[in-house]
Design an enzyme around this catalytic site. Structure first.
Site, PDB file in Angstrom:
ATOM      1  N   ASN A  94       0.802  -1.227   0.000  1.00  0.00           N
ATOM      2  CA  ASN A  94       0.000   0.000   0.000  1.00  0.00           C
ATOM      3  C   ASN A  94       0.841   1.287   0.000  1.00  0.00           C
ATOM      4  O   ASN A  94       0.364   2.343  -0.388  1.00  0.00           O
ATOM      5  CB  ASN A  94      -0.907  -0.057   1.250  1.00  0.00           C
ATOM      6  CG  ASN A  94      -1.496   1.271   1.628  1.00  0.00           C
ATOM      7  OD1 ASN A  94      -2.448   1.729   1.001  1.00  0.00           O
ATOM      8  ND2 ASN A  94      -0.927   1.920   2.639  1.00  0.00           N
ATOM      9  N   HIS A  95       2.116   1.203   0.393  1.00  0.00           N
ATOM     10  CA  HIS A  95       2.914   2.422   0.579  1.00  0.00           C
ATOM     11  C   HIS A  95       3.163   3.149  -0.756  1.00  0.00           C
ATOM     12  O   HIS A  95       3.188   2.525  -1.815  1.00  0.00           O
ATOM     13  CB  HIS A  95       4.262   2.076   1.233  1.00  0.00           C
ATOM     14  CG  HIS A  95       5.101   1.178   0.381  1.00  0.00           C
ATOM     15  ND1 HIS A  95       4.952  -0.187   0.378  1.00  0.00           N
ATOM     16  CD2 HIS A  95       6.074   1.452  -0.532  1.00  0.00           C
ATOM     17  CE1 HIS A  95       5.802  -0.716  -0.486  1.00  0.00           C
ATOM     18  NE2 HIS A  95       6.495   0.259  -1.049  1.00  0.00           N
ATOM     19  N   TYR A 130       3.827   9.292 -10.743  1.00  0.00           N
ATOM     20  CA  TYR A 130       3.006   8.422  -9.889  1.00  0.00           C
ATOM     21  C   TYR A 130       2.189   7.469 -10.766  1.00  0.00           C
ATOM     22  O   TYR A 130       2.119   6.267 -10.523  1.00  0.00           O
ATOM     23  CB  TYR A 130       2.108   9.329  -9.040  1.00  0.00           C
ATOM     24  CG  TYR A 130       0.990   8.653  -8.285  1.00  0.00           C
ATOM     25  CD1 TYR A 130       1.233   8.042  -7.061  1.00  0.00           C
ATOM     26  CD2 TYR A 130      -0.324   8.655  -8.776  1.00  0.00           C
ATOM     27  CE1 TYR A 130       0.198   7.441  -6.348  1.00  0.00           C
ATOM     28  CE2 TYR A 130      -1.356   8.060  -8.079  1.00  0.00           C
ATOM     29  CZ  TYR A 130      -1.093   7.460  -6.860  1.00  0.00           C
ATOM     30  OH  TYR A 130      -2.119   6.870  -6.163  1.00  0.00           O
TER      31      TYR A 130
HETATM   32  P1  NDP Z   1      -0.409   8.275   2.784  1.00  0.00           P
HETATM   33  O1  NDP Z   1       0.500   9.350   2.274  1.00  0.00           O
HETATM   34  O2  NDP Z   1      -1.371   8.621   3.855  1.00  0.00           O
HETATM   35  O3  NDP Z   1       0.462   7.041   3.301  1.00  0.00           O
HETATM   36  C1  NDP Z   1       1.622   6.658   2.666  1.00  0.00           C
HETATM   37  C2  NDP Z   1       2.302   5.649   3.550  1.00  0.00           C
HETATM   38  O4  NDP Z   1       3.525   5.240   2.927  1.00  0.00           O
HETATM   39  C3  NDP Z   1       2.660   6.201   4.917  1.00  0.00           C
HETATM   40  O5  NDP Z   1       2.528   5.203   5.890  1.00  0.00           O
HETATM   41  C4  NDP Z   1       4.119   6.584   4.754  1.00  0.00           C
HETATM   42  O6  NDP Z   1       4.739   6.579   6.028  1.00  0.00           O
HETATM   43  C5  NDP Z   1       4.607   5.468   3.838  1.00  0.00           C
HETATM   44  N1  NDP Z   1       5.804   5.830   3.085  1.00  0.00           N
HETATM   45  C6  NDP Z   1       6.078   7.004   2.460  1.00  0.00           C
HETATM   46  N2  NDP Z   1       7.302   6.968   1.901  1.00  0.00           N
HETATM   47  C7  NDP Z   1       7.809   5.744   2.194  1.00  0.00           C
HETATM   48  C8  NDP Z   1       9.056   5.114   1.924  1.00  0.00           C
HETATM   49  N3  NDP Z   1      10.021   5.737   1.246  1.00  0.00           N
HETATM   50  N4  NDP Z   1       9.256   3.859   2.392  1.00  0.00           N
HETATM   51  C9  NDP Z   1       8.299   3.220   3.095  1.00  0.00           C
HETATM   52  N5  NDP Z   1       7.095   3.759   3.378  1.00  0.00           N
HETATM   53  C10 NDP Z   1       6.863   5.016   2.937  1.00  0.00           C
HETATM   54  O7  NDP Z   1      -1.128   7.667   1.486  1.00  0.00           O
HETATM   55  P2  NDP Z   1      -2.644   7.229   1.252  1.00  0.00           P
HETATM   56  O8  NDP Z   1      -3.148   6.520   2.440  1.00  0.00           O
HETATM   57  O9  NDP Z   1      -3.392   8.384   0.720  1.00  0.00           O
HETATM   58  O10 NDP Z   1      -2.465   6.184   0.047  1.00  0.00           O
HETATM   59  C11 NDP Z   1      -2.320   4.800   0.286  1.00  0.00           C
HETATM   60  C12 NDP Z   1      -2.418   4.046  -1.025  1.00  0.00           C
HETATM   61  O11 NDP Z   1      -3.655   4.363  -1.663  1.00  0.00           O
HETATM   62  C13 NDP Z   1      -1.317   4.386  -2.028  1.00  0.00           C
HETATM   63  O12 NDP Z   1      -0.891   3.228  -2.706  1.00  0.00           O
HETATM   64  C14 NDP Z   1      -2.004   5.339  -2.989  1.00  0.00           C
HETATM   65  O13 NDP Z   1      -1.421   5.330  -4.281  1.00  0.00           O
HETATM   66  C15 NDP Z   1      -3.413   4.758  -3.001  1.00  0.00           C
HETATM   67  N6  NDP Z   1      -4.392   5.735  -3.442  1.00  0.00           N
HETATM   68  C16 NDP Z   1      -4.715   6.782  -2.634  1.00  0.00           C
HETATM   69  C17 NDP Z   1      -5.625   7.729  -3.058  1.00  0.00           C
HETATM   70  C18 NDP Z   1      -6.031   8.884  -2.200  1.00  0.00           C
HETATM   71  O14 NDP Z   1      -6.760   9.759  -2.708  1.00  0.00           O
HETATM   72  N7  NDP Z   1      -5.622   8.964  -0.950  1.00  0.00           N
HETATM   73  C19 NDP Z   1      -6.241   7.652  -4.411  1.00  0.00           C
HETATM   74  C20 NDP Z   1      -5.819   6.511  -5.170  1.00  0.00           C
HETATM   75  C21 NDP Z   1      -4.931   5.589  -4.696  1.00  0.00           C
HETATM   76  P3  NDP Z   1       6.154   7.284   6.340  1.00  0.00           P
HETATM   77  O15 NDP Z   1       6.094   8.660   5.783  1.00  0.00           O
HETATM   78  O16 NDP Z   1       6.228   7.218   7.823  1.00  0.00           O
HETATM   79  O17 NDP Z   1       7.185   6.422   5.694  1.00  0.00           O
END
Ligand code: NDP
Length: 287
Positions: free
Chosen positions: A113-114, A177
């Site tokens: 999911n990240h 992205y």
């Molecule tokens: P968030 O930005 O809330 O969460 C992203 C997560 O990834 C966090 O836990 C962050 O934690 C982690 N992360 C960021 N960089 C890294 C890294 N380099 N290594 C490991 N972990 C990392 O995202 P969303 O909840 O909005 O999105 C979640 C999923 O849903 C994604 O795949 C996104 O593409 C998809 N999605 C979301 C949409 C939306 O509108 N929200 C729409 C369509 C798809 P930390 O910074 O602590 O590492």
């Protein structure tokens, strides 16, 4: 009646209230959730905790992961642990799976999911950003899948890949992205075909999401994208449901996302036009 049954139950899965009653499906199951410190991943962890799963969550920010783990234990998780690090590093991606193996010796579900940090604007022609985002959003997913496959084959488990409408249709201002999400669809759709041909009992669920009200998404699109967002809590449950029911794809929200993807190949220019109508260009130019 059969048509209605097929459409709503087989294609869309069980309604959420019925699924919650059947949530013993996930009781005691061992699940990795990546990107679980915030947003949709955090909500996935909370739902699974309520269902009594064993959880291993990961992201970079340790303090945030500690809070999510504490909350998961309070909500009823069978166990909850974290490992923090960056998915830019493929050794870390492997280490996450290794940790699950050490903890449980088995794995039932891998929820990928990240996403790495990106920008919401015209493409900036920075190839290093493209490479970095490909590593985080795509290669680490592949790396974790390779590492987890032996355990998933043993358990007859599931891989759940959280993707986006931007993995199906070209959206402006998310060029890099979008490329990473298209790559996920190519890889996991092809792999699913091979699993069927090789009788590999591991399901692959690709989740095609529209705009969701997570903090990071709301910040990115603020004043620039006019479509209303859907709630992250319900979205998280749909993702789990799709994985548990071994659906090939989850569309959320269904009507908003499915119609666009169905029409994509029939009326591409019209769909592109409709998409462009959702953007507020004035706010974008201020950057
Ligand atoms: P968030 O930005 O809330 O969460 C992203 C997560 O990834 C966090 O836990 C962050 O934690 C982690 N992360 C960021 N960089 C890294 C890294 N380099 N290594 C490991 N972990 C990392 O995202 P969303 O909840 O909005 O999105 C979640 C999923 O849903 C994604 O795949 C996104 O593409 C998809 N999605 C979301 C949409 C939306 O509108 N929200 C729409 C369509 C798809 P930390 O910074 O602590 O590492």
């Amino acid at each position: 009646h059969l048509w209605i049954y097929n459409y709503f139950i087989v294609k869309r899965g069980l309604p959420n209230n019925k699924f919650e009653k059947k949530s013993e499906m996930l009781k005691g199951k061992r699940v990795i959730v990546t990107g679980a410190s915030t947003g949709i991943g955090e909500q996935i962890a909370y739902h699974l905790a309520r269902m009594g799963s064993h959880l291993l969550i990961t992201a970079r920010t340790e303090a945030q992961l500690q809070q999510v783990v504490a909350q998961c234990l309070e909500l009823g998780a069978a166990s909850a642990r974290y490992i923090n690090g960056s998915m830019e590093d493929m050794k870390f991606a492997q280490a996450v799976v290794k940790k699950a193996e050490e903890l449980w010796g088995s794995l039932d579900m891998l929820i990928l999911n990240h996403i790495g940090k990106s920008y919401f604007n015209y493409f900036d022609w920075d190839i290093r950003h493209v490479q970095k985002l490909m590593d985080i959003n795509f290669l680490s997913y592949v790396t974790m899948t390779i590492s987890a496959l032996p355990m998933l084959k043993n358990s007859g488990g599931s891989i759940v890949v959280v993707s986006s409408m931007a993995g199906k249709i070209g959206f402006p201002f998310t060029v890099t992205y979008s490329a990473t999400k298209f790559a996920l669809h190519g890889f996991f759709s092809s792999l699913r075909q091979e699993f069927v041909m090789q009788n590999t009992n591991v399901s692959i669920t690709l989740c095609i999401l529209g705009l969701i009200n997570t903090e990071s998404a709301m910040k990115a699109v603020s004043g620039r994208f006019t479509s209303p967002p859907a709630p992250k809590e319900e979205c998280a449950l749909e993702i789990i449901k799709g994985g548990a029911l071994r659906q090939r794809e989850v569309y959320y929200r269904y009507m908003d996302t499915k119609i666009f993807t169905v029409l994509r190949d029939w009326a591409p220019e019209f769909i592109d036009y409709l998409i462009r109508k959702n953007y507020n260009m004035d706010n974008l130019k201020q950057d």
